[in-house]
Motif scaffolding. Structure first.
Motif, PDB file in Angstrom:
ATOM      1  N   GLY A  19       4.361   1.023   2.020  1.00 26.87           N
ATOM      2  CA  GLY A  19       3.826   0.388   3.224  1.00 26.87           C
ATOM      3  C   GLY A  19       3.316  -0.995   2.915  1.00 26.87           C
ATOM      4  N   GLY A  20       2.760  -1.630   3.937  1.00 36.35           N
ATOM      5  CA  GLY A  20       2.215  -2.961   3.747  1.00 36.35           C
ATOM      6  C   GLY A  20       3.219  -4.043   4.099  1.00 36.35           C
TER       7      GLY A  20
ATOM      8  N   SER B  97       0.836  -1.184   0.000  1.00 34.88           N
ATOM      9  CA  SER B  97       0.000   0.000   0.000  1.00 34.88           C
ATOM     10  C   SER B  97       0.873   1.237   0.000  1.00 34.88           C
TER      11      SER B  97
ATOM     12  N   TYR C 168      -5.572  -3.748  -1.402  1.00 36.27           N
ATOM     13  CA  TYR C 168      -4.117  -3.580  -1.470  1.00 36.27           C
ATOM     14  C   TYR C 168      -3.719  -3.386  -2.935  1.00 36.27           C
TER      15      TYR C 168
ATOM     16  N   GLY D 244      -5.296   0.848   1.155  1.00 30.41           N
ATOM     17  CA  GLY D 244      -6.040  -0.318   1.634  1.00 30.41           C
ATOM     18  C   GLY D 244      -7.405   0.039   2.189  1.00 30.41           C
ATOM     19  N   SER D 245      -7.641   1.327   2.479  1.00 22.49           N
ATOM     20  CA  SER D 245      -8.940   1.726   3.036  1.00 22.49           C
ATOM     21  C   SER D 245      -9.979   2.008   1.960  1.00 22.49           C
TER      22      SER D 245
ATOM     23  N   HIS E 255      -4.813   8.552   4.023  1.00 23.80           N
ATOM     24  CA  HIS E 255      -4.954   7.196   4.568  1.00 23.80           C
ATOM     25  C   HIS E 255      -4.443   6.179   3.569  1.00 23.80           C
ATOM     26  N   SER E 256      -4.376   4.933   4.032  1.00 27.72           N
ATOM     27  CA  SER E 256      -3.838   3.852   3.204  1.00 27.72           C
ATOM     28  C   SER E 256      -4.729   3.595   1.991  1.00 27.72           C
TER      29      SER E 256
END
Lengths: 422, 274
Positions: free
Chosen positions: A303-304, A146, A342, A274-275, A271-272
């Protein structure tokens, strides 16, 4: 004649028996993974593993949920000491030097060479390999990856006269947009301009430092650089958002961010990626995604989590590597990305039907792809863990005005360097 | 008049205290019933605009809660039983028998009270690995079979029983373990109940240890299922988390409400006897 036929049949059976061991036990593999998100992702992982087992009769993988990133790391560290390591484990990307220096994770270069060498690695986004190496060897293969993005409320943009199709691109634009978007009722803020939630890995601090053209960790990973001018400038901008423009709360817990955006309590939020699935499911107004803004450059941090291999036995290594390459192949990467939010780790995955459908339905998702070309590494070194916590404390104290910025950064830098030198 | 004012003040204070305890419980239940769009609102919503029963279905399906529940009950019961046996025997020896090294052992027990699990977890983990017990019920139960806290607590309670009672019991040929069973434990009942409740909550809620030593859903416990709803990276579905929390916290709350009356009564009885 009949005797001859029997003889031939026996010969065939004998050859078959030599080459294909009848009813051989499949190689048993364990796959430790730390995903969560409403419990839904455990189902997707189980589905992937069931399909792998179906298509690979010689291998049987069991997926094991191992808690959050920190506990998964502890479980693997304990496993190294007790000799109970998994075959493949998914851990947060900054754990690569930690687990490689411990001798737990195994270097993958030989296996990669057998799978096409540089050609194999070139299939991934280059920025996703920034956290894969330790001392020149490859240990981590991207899996659930991410970057942060800027989510923004298009209706709120319209309401205050901003172009809803033009999210802020620079620090200055973001501050001025946020000032327009912040709504106050007397002294009370009813809608924040922008929120930068904080989690244990200090993601947004690294984002700001990169955007400001700096580094937060020395190239050899031995000391932190938080007292350097560019790092001070990064924290200064965050401080100003909170205390000068007053458009950002001093502290937003990581998990509170997306629900606050959904509830309209902030007009923009970092934010990620992933959200995304949470946002798609719950946001009731028009919203969009933009790249994180730049100051001197764009610099979203990576990240991730990566997959790492823990086997030393060649037969098991081969089976584990089969699993890793299967999971990172475009078809599986696309399926995992579309279901989880992701980022698809291989470039070809974006041509898979799942990703094409996703882009058609949510064209904004291309922002996350676009941003990957600027993505930077997450600071990591074998002894970084205490520094991470010290930095977290520094950010909280400075933003809450409990500690002066420059003096606080100097003190925290000295503390972190001492802790890392031990 | 003065009495009435005093009463009103007393009730007001009790009500405020009760509200402080009940509020989080209320918020837990209400949040579990809300759709996720109502979880964070500019002003708190005291009642769900629309009751979302699906939350419980989604939460239940999010992890193997049925299996986790059976495991939690079994593991916690086994731990409590073993702790009661070992703690009461150890406390009996430490409180009512004289032997060489008693002071040192007591000192060691008190010392063990202050060591946090983070210090011992690795040693325990490696020991269990040598036994070959990792990833089994044994790994969940064995490290907690003895309790320094329980030993110390029961020792204090057993000390309070007058020697005269033991002398009287001895005349009736009630000695040793029979004395422990028929006299000491019944007399220490308030302490025993308090200890069981504290240990129940601690082991029912334990998350870190079971997650570290188990790799299979078949033997995992409720808090692990709960943790699957909390994300470190991506956002958390708070309503599902709250619904799952009710599965986990509910049984303990029920046990507490059931034993509470008994708990209070045993206090009252103990007071009358003295």
């Amino acid at each position: 004649m009949r005797f001859g036929r029997v003889l031939v049949a026996a010969a065939i059976a004998a050859i078959a028996g030599w080459t294909i061991p009848a009813n051989a036990d499949p190689v048993a593999l364990s796959f430790w993974y730390p995903v969560d998100v409403g419990g839904g992702l455990t189902k997707i992982v189980d589905g992937l593993m069931a399909d792998f087992n179906k298509t690979h009769p010689g291998i049987k993988v069991t997926a094991v949920y191992t808690g959050n990133y920190d506990v998964t790391l502890q479980k693997i560290q304990a496993g190294k000491l007790a000799g109970t390591l998994p075959d493949v484990g998914v851990t947060e990307i900054s754990s690569v030097p930690v687990l490689a220096s411990l001798g737990a994770a195994q270097p993958l270069d030989t296996l990669i060479a057998g799978s096409g060498g540089a050609k194999f690695l070139d299939k991934f986004w280059p920025s996703m390999l920034l956290n894969s190496r330790y001392q020149g060897k490859v240990y981590g293969i991207p899996f659930q990856r991410s970057t942060p993005v800027l989510y923004y409320n298009k209706d709120a943009f319209k309401e205050v006269g901003l172009d809803p199709n033009k999210p802020p691109e620079t620090w200055a634009e973001m501050a001025s947009d946020a000032e327009k978007l912040t709504k106050r009722d007397g002294g009370r803020v009813t809608r924040w301009g922008v929120e930068l939630p904080l989690e244990a890995f200090n993601w947004f601090y690294y984002a700001l430092v990169y955007q400001n053209g700096g580094q937060s960790l020395s190239a050899d990973g031995t000391h932190v650089l938080w007292d350097q001018p560019k790092d001070i400038g990064a924290l200064q901008y965050w401080y100003d958002l909170v205390n000068k423009y007053k458009v950002t709360p001093a502290y937003t817990p990581w998990n509170d961010g997306p629900p606050e955006f959904v509830a309209g309590r902030t007009a923009m939020i970092w934010h990620s990626t992933g959200s995304q699935s949470f946002m798609r499911q719950h946001v009731k107004f028009h919203w969009g995604m933009g790249r994180l803004p730049k100051n001197v450059q764009f610099g979203p941090p990576s990240g991730g989590a990566n997959m790492m291999l823990y086997d030393t036995d060649p037969a098991k290594q081969k089976a584990a590597w089969t699993l890793i390459t299967w999971l990172s192949a475009p078809a599986q990467a696309a399926r995992w990305s579309a279901a989880s939010g992701y980022l698809a780790t291989s470039m070809a995955a974006w041509n898979e039907p799942e990703m094409q459908a996703l882009v058609k339905k949510h064209p904004d998702v291309l922002v996350t792809k676009e941003q990957l070309k600027d993505a930077k590494a997450e600071p990591a070194s074998p002894k970084y863990a205490p520094a991470r916590d010290i930095l977290n404390g520094l950010i909280k104290a400075v933003l809450a005005n409990k500690e002066p910025l420059v003096a606080g950064a100097k003190k925290a830098t000295a503390e972190a360097n001492a802790a890392m030198a031990q | 008049m003065k009495r009435v004012v005093g009463r009103i003040l007393l009730y007001a204070a009790v009500l405020i205290a009760a509200a402080l305890v009940a509020m989080p419980m209320y918020w837990l239940v209400v949040s579990a019933l809300k759709p996720s769009s109502e979880i964070f609102t500019a002003t708190p919503r005291w009642l769900p605009g629309r009751i979302e029963w699906r939350n419980f279905v989604n939460a239940w399906e999010g992890a193997a809660f049925g299996r986790y529940f059976i495991n939690s009950v079994g593991v916690t019961a086994a731990i409590l039983f073993l702790q009661l046996v070992t703690s009461s025997l150890a406390a009996f020896a430490l409180a009512r028998r004289r032997f060489v090294g008693r002071g040192f052992i007591l000192f060691a027990v008190i010392g063990a009270l202050i060591i946090p699990i983070q210090v011992t977890f690795l040693a325990n983990f490696i020991t269990l690995q040598h036994f070959g017990w990792l990833d089994s019920y044994g790994a969940l139960i064995a490290p907690f079979a003895a309790s320094a806290f329980g030993t110390f607590l029961l020792r204090q309670a057993f000390l309070a029983v007058p020697d005269a009672i033991e002398d009287a019991a001895r005349l009736d040929r009630c000695t040793g373990l029979a004395f422990l069973w028929h006299f000491l434990l019944p007399l220490a009942r308030p302490t025993v109940v308090a200890f069981v409740l504290v240990a129940l909550v601690a082991h029912w809620n334990d998350y870190f240890w079971p997650l570290i030593v188990t790799n299979r859903d078949q033997i995992r416990t409720l808090p692990i299922g709960l943790a699957m709803f909390v994300s470190q990276e991506v956002t958390t579905d708070w309503n599902l988390l709250m619904a799952a929390t009710l599965f986990v916290a509910g049984p303990v709350l029920i046990v507490f409400f059931l034993t509470q009356r008994y708990f209070i009564r045993s206090h009252v009885n103990a007071g009358l006897k003295r």
